[in-house]
Design an enzyme around this catalytic site. Structure first.
Site, PDB file in Angstrom:
ATOM      1  N   GLU A   1      -0.656   7.601  -0.799  1.00 11.27           N
ATOM      2  CA  GLU A   1      -1.500   8.182  -1.846  1.00 11.27           C
ATOM      3  C   GLU A   1      -0.899   9.463  -2.415  1.00 11.27           C
ATOM      4  O   GLU A   1      -1.327   9.935  -3.484  1.00 11.27           O
ATOM      5  CB  GLU A   1      -2.915   8.437  -1.318  1.00 11.27           C
ATOM      6  CG  GLU A   1      -3.020   9.320  -0.105  1.00 11.27           C
ATOM      7  CD  GLU A   1      -2.940   8.554   1.214  1.00 11.27           C
ATOM      8  OE1 GLU A   1      -3.593   9.005   2.179  1.00 11.27           O
ATOM      9  OE2 GLU A   1      -2.231   7.526   1.289  1.00 11.27           O
TER      10      GLU A   1
ATOM     11  N   SER B   1       4.354   8.043  10.530  1.00 11.28           N
ATOM     12  CA  SER B   1       4.410   8.811  11.769  1.00 11.28           C
ATOM     13  C   SER B   1       4.210   7.892  12.968  1.00 11.28           C
ATOM     14  O   SER B   1       3.606   6.817  12.861  1.00 11.28           O
ATOM     15  CB  SER B   1       3.324   9.885  11.769  1.00 11.28           C
ATOM     16  OG  SER B   1       2.039   9.298  11.909  1.00 11.28           O
TER      17      SER B   1
ATOM     18  N   GLU C   1       8.326  16.353  15.966  1.00 12.63           N
ATOM     19  CA  GLU C   1       8.930  16.109  14.654  1.00 12.63           C
ATOM     20  C   GLU C   1       8.391  17.124  13.660  1.00 12.63           C
ATOM     21  O   GLU C   1       7.183  17.187  13.414  1.00 12.63           O
ATOM     22  CB  GLU C   1       8.625  14.689  14.182  1.00 12.63           C
ATOM     23  CG  GLU C   1       9.322  14.333  12.887  1.00 12.63           C
ATOM     24  CD  GLU C   1       9.087  12.889  12.474  1.00 12.63           C
ATOM     25  OE1 GLU C   1      10.008  12.283  11.892  1.00 12.63           O
ATOM     26  OE2 GLU C   1       7.985  12.361  12.712  1.00 12.63           O
TER      27      GLU C   1
ATOM     28  N   CYS D   1      13.275  10.354   8.399  1.00  9.75           N
ATOM     29  CA  CYS D   1      13.264  10.069   9.829  1.00  9.75           C
ATOM     30  C   CYS D   1      14.669  10.012  10.413  1.00  9.75           C
ATOM     31  O   CYS D   1      14.825   9.831  11.613  1.00  9.75           O
ATOM     32  CB  CYS D   1      12.519   8.770  10.113  1.00  9.75           C
ATOM     33  SG  CYS D   1      13.269   7.324   9.350  1.00  9.75           S
TER      34      CYS D   1
ATOM     35  N   LYS E   1       0.869  -1.180   0.000  1.00  9.70           N
ATOM     36  CA  LYS E   1       0.000   0.000   0.000  1.00  9.70           C
ATOM     37  C   LYS E   1       0.900   1.222   0.000  1.00  9.70           C
ATOM     38  O   LYS E   1       1.450   1.603   1.016  1.00  9.70           O
ATOM     39  CB  LYS E   1      -0.901  -0.010   1.240  1.00  9.70           C
ATOM     40  CG  LYS E   1      -2.239   0.746   1.051  1.00  9.70           C
ATOM     41  CD  LYS E   1      -2.109   2.241   0.786  1.00  9.70           C
ATOM     42  CE  LYS E   1      -1.835   3.031   2.040  1.00  9.70           C
ATOM     43  NZ  LYS E   1      -1.868   4.526   1.759  1.00  9.70           N
TER      44      LYS E   1
END
Length: 485
Positions: A177, A227, A376, A282, A174
């Site tokens: 998007e 996240s 973050e 990250c 997946k």
């Protein structure tokens, strides 16, 4: 619209999703419309799982020495199409061409590691008693899923594809998007490399498909990168449904700078770490702790940051919303009393006025309670905090809830070892601003940067993508009977 509407990839074919709901795919570079991505239905996921299940019996029974031949060919195709794949990453993600090339080169390295798996998963065999042998072997799980983020449209998918599939699993992916195009090309290249239909499938969508993946009884394991907030949700939901799950979350990486650090090298490393890929990784440097008098190095960082030019050697951030969020963090730090040394707000790139750009931003005299110190930001922003001693700096680092990476800049081996031993992070750098391990060493953080056991790449990933079968055999009746038989 430059490209046609995105389709799912199921059983070796691109298929329209069973939905009328689509999202626009916009290029962060200039705001142009690239494509539309479907918000697939649960029925689309069912079809992909059925395809993967049907392919699993044959693929899992194919010897691993034969399975990895696909990835030898796939590696060659990544080399062959490097320019095309890199330009696609630039379009849909917004990073610079040089950064996109580096991403494909890392995907090639990940694939090289997968090609070595036959040498790494050889089981053990031992005669444990006269005439009796015990044997172990790694076997695939079945149908697995990989949910990947926007910031590395090719590299992060290749964190999971080569290892999971070479080890005998069939996969549902997946993609984000926001960047659905690169994974479609990966699917085409895997097929060209000889991967059988059904072994790799792609289902596009939003949070509803993520939830469906976590719930689907035909999926054995789920990996996730994104996240921390969503990683926690995915981990809870997948494990609640008795699946294996490895969910990687966000980070707040601290770089500790000591007075004896080499100024030019330190400044160049920190600037590259905080601004590379638009700060949207990250492993980016997000917080710096200045230990003692390092003003000469801070001055050098300011000098280096001013060489980073949006639209030239600094790419776009992913969306208008992301740009606005980053600029809100900078404004918040200013209101709370921090000093903006380099300000990246209100940037417009000539000829790309519709793009989403934030310039490199250096904020000094940040305190640990400020939003920019705790949260973050995911942009080209570094927050500088001050500490009198190394232990005080480590206390600041260890107080943050994340644990992806930490680094120290010093020429003192004892100080470096003290940080290595005491920083609460899974990946440590010494005079390295982005301490990402190279294969075969694995990628993975600690604390609220990772949920689950093991790492997503390298040797550590083998145990996540397989299960261990133990066999005890006895053929010779003359061996007699003992406690084992």
């Amino acid at each position: 619209m430059k490209y046609g509407a995105v389709k799912n990839y199921i059983n070796g074919r691109f298929l329209d999703a069973q939905t009328s709901n689509y999202l626009y795919v916009v290029s962060p570079v200039d705001g142009s419309l690239l494509s539309q991505v479907p918000l697939s239905a649960a029925a689309d996921l069912d079809l992909a799982v059925q395809s993967a299940k049907a392919a699993f019996k044959s693929w899992s029974n194919t010897p691993i020495k034969e399975r990895v031949q696909v990835f030898f060919r796939y590696k060659y195709l990544l080399h062959q199409h490097l320019d095309e794949l890199s330009k696609l990453i630039v379009e849909e993600n917004g990073k610079t061409y040089t950064e996109a090339v580096a991403e494909i080169e890392k995907a090639i390295e990940l694939t090289e590691f997968a090609c070595s798996l036959p040498q790494l998963i050889a089981g053990e065999l031992l005669e444990v008693s006269k005439g009796i042998e015990c044997r172990t072997e790694y076997v695939p799980l079945g149908v697995v899923a990989s949910i990947v983020p926007f910031n590395f449209p090719s590299m992060v998918p290749n964190w999971t594809i080569p290892n999971a599939i070479a080890l005998g699993n069939c996969m549902i992916m997946k993609p984000s998007e926001k960047v659905p195009l690169s994974v479609g090309r990966i699917a085409e290249l895997l097929k060209e490399a000889g991967l059988p239909d059904g072994v790799f499938n792609v289902v596009h969508g939003d949070s509803q498909i993520v939830e469906a993946i976590c719930d689907h009884p035909g999926i054995e394991a789920v990996s996730f990168v994104g996240s921390t907030k969503v990683a926690k949700i995915v981990y809870r939901r997948a494990t609640y449904n008795y699946k294996r799950c490895l969910a990687l979350g966000g980070a707040k990486n601290h770089l500790l700078v000591l007075p004896d650090a080499i100024p030019a090298m330190t400044a160049a490393n920190i600037t590259a770490s905080m601004s590379g890929c638009g700060g949207q990784r990250c492993m980016a440097a997000s917080a710096m702790v200045a230990v003692g008098d390092v003003n000469h190095i801070v001055d050098k960082i300011v000098e280096e940051a001013k060489k980073v030019v949006p639209g030239d050697n600094l790419g776009a951030v992913i969306s208008k919303q992301s740009k606005e969020n980053i600029e809100r963090y900078i404004a918040s730090a200013e209101r709370q009393g921090a000093k903006i040394l380099v300000d990246g707000r209100n940037i417009t790139v000539t000829g790309k006025e519709g793009g989403f750009y934030v310039g490199p931003t250096v904020i000094d005299y940040v305190t640990p309670d400020m939003d920019v110190a705790r949260e973050e930001i995911f942009g080209p922003v570094i927050s500088i905090m001050r500490a009198n001693t190394l232990d005080e700096a480590l206390a600041i680092e260890n107080a943050n809830p994340y644990g992806n990476a930490a680094a120290v800049f010093t020429q003192n081996g004892g100080a470096a070892r003290h940080v290595i031993n005491n920083a609460s992070a899974g990946m440590i750098g010494v005079n390295v601003g982005v301490p990402v391990p190279r294969e075969p060493f694995s990628f993975g953080g600690w604390n609220e940067s990772k949920f689950g056991v093991g790492d997503i790449t390298g040797k550590s990933s083998i145990e996540f993508w397989t299960k261990l079968k133990k066999t005890t055999t006895k053929w010779n009746p003359e061996a007699g009977v003992n406690w084992m038989s």
